[in-house]
Design an enzyme around this catalytic site. Structure first.
Site: not given
Ligand code: SAH
Length: 217
Positions: A37, A63-66
């Site tokens: 990431r 970028i969203s939370q994993p």
């Protein structure tokens, strides 16, 4: 892919965080453990890349939370054999996760600078089964249709018609459906008889989808 790099330990902690957030699908957890990431976030934020949090990626996008990515991909129930369309490449991180859980991924991003950066990150991460194009993803990517699964990574006021047209029978679309300030992640299934089911899954807040079948502006 990147096993043994200096971030491997952080990645296994991230896998634990994603598991603690309720994701059980092994293929998805394995993908979180493999995708570097840190290659998908701006250099100044690389030290935060393995926290389970969203981060700014430039051009006003995030970028969203994993764990959010992982939940979305888990809800698609991919077997590994699917052709997937993604609308809203952003950083390309979710594209990479999808690429490890499906056969082929086609991703459309509206902002050229983000599309170019995502392509470079995917290349650097060694992901060879994902293609990125700059364009209006609400129109889909007709050349490679039909798709077994479609993921929209931005808030959608409606299910874009071209996406339904480019879906294979039995295929599914996952998208945050609703107004700009709050949405419900919805699983849309195209039954083999041509009827459509909509199943609301969970509340969410995404950046708006722009374009022909998105929000104006
Ligand atoms: N999942 C991504 C984050 C996506 S943010 C990640 O892992 O980084 C949503 C993205 O959708 C933004 O990059 C935005 O530019 C893009 N977007 C918005 N409208 C779009 C459209 N009509 N077609 C393609 N991309 C669009």
């Amino acid at each position: 892919m990147t096993r043994g790099d200096s971030y491997a330990g952080y990645r296994s902690k991230l896998v634990e965080a994603v598991r603690a957030a309720g994701v059980r699908e092994l293929a998805v957890l394995r993908a979180v453990g493999e995708v570097p990431r840190h290659l998908f976030v701006p250099p100044a934020l690389q030290r935060q890349a393995y926290e389970d949090s969203s981060l700014p990626i430039g051009n006003g996008q995030t970028i969203s939370q994993p764990s959010t990515h992982a939940r979305i991909i888990a809800a698609l129930r991919l077997s590994g054999r699917e052709r997937v369309l993604e609308v809203g490449t952003g950083s390309g991180y979710q594209t990479a996760l999808l690429a490890l859980c499906a056969d082929q991924v086609f991703s459309v991003e509206r902002v050229p600078a983000l599309a170019e950066r995502a392509k470079a990150s995917l290349r650097e991460a060694g992901i060879a089964n994902a293609s990125v194009m700059t364009g209006d993803g609400t129109l889909g990517w007709r050349a490679f249709a039909p798709y077994d699964a479609i993921v929209v990574a931005a808030a959608s006021p409606e299910v874009p018609g071209p996406l339904l047209e480019q879906l294979a029978p039995g295929g599914r679309i996952l998208l945050p459906l609703g107004p700009k300030d709050r949405q419900v992640i919805t699983l849309v299934t195209l039954n083999p008889d041509g009827t459509v089911n909509q199943e609301p899954l969970t509340d969410a807040r995404f950046v708006p989808l722009r374009g022909t079948h998105g929000f104006a502006g």
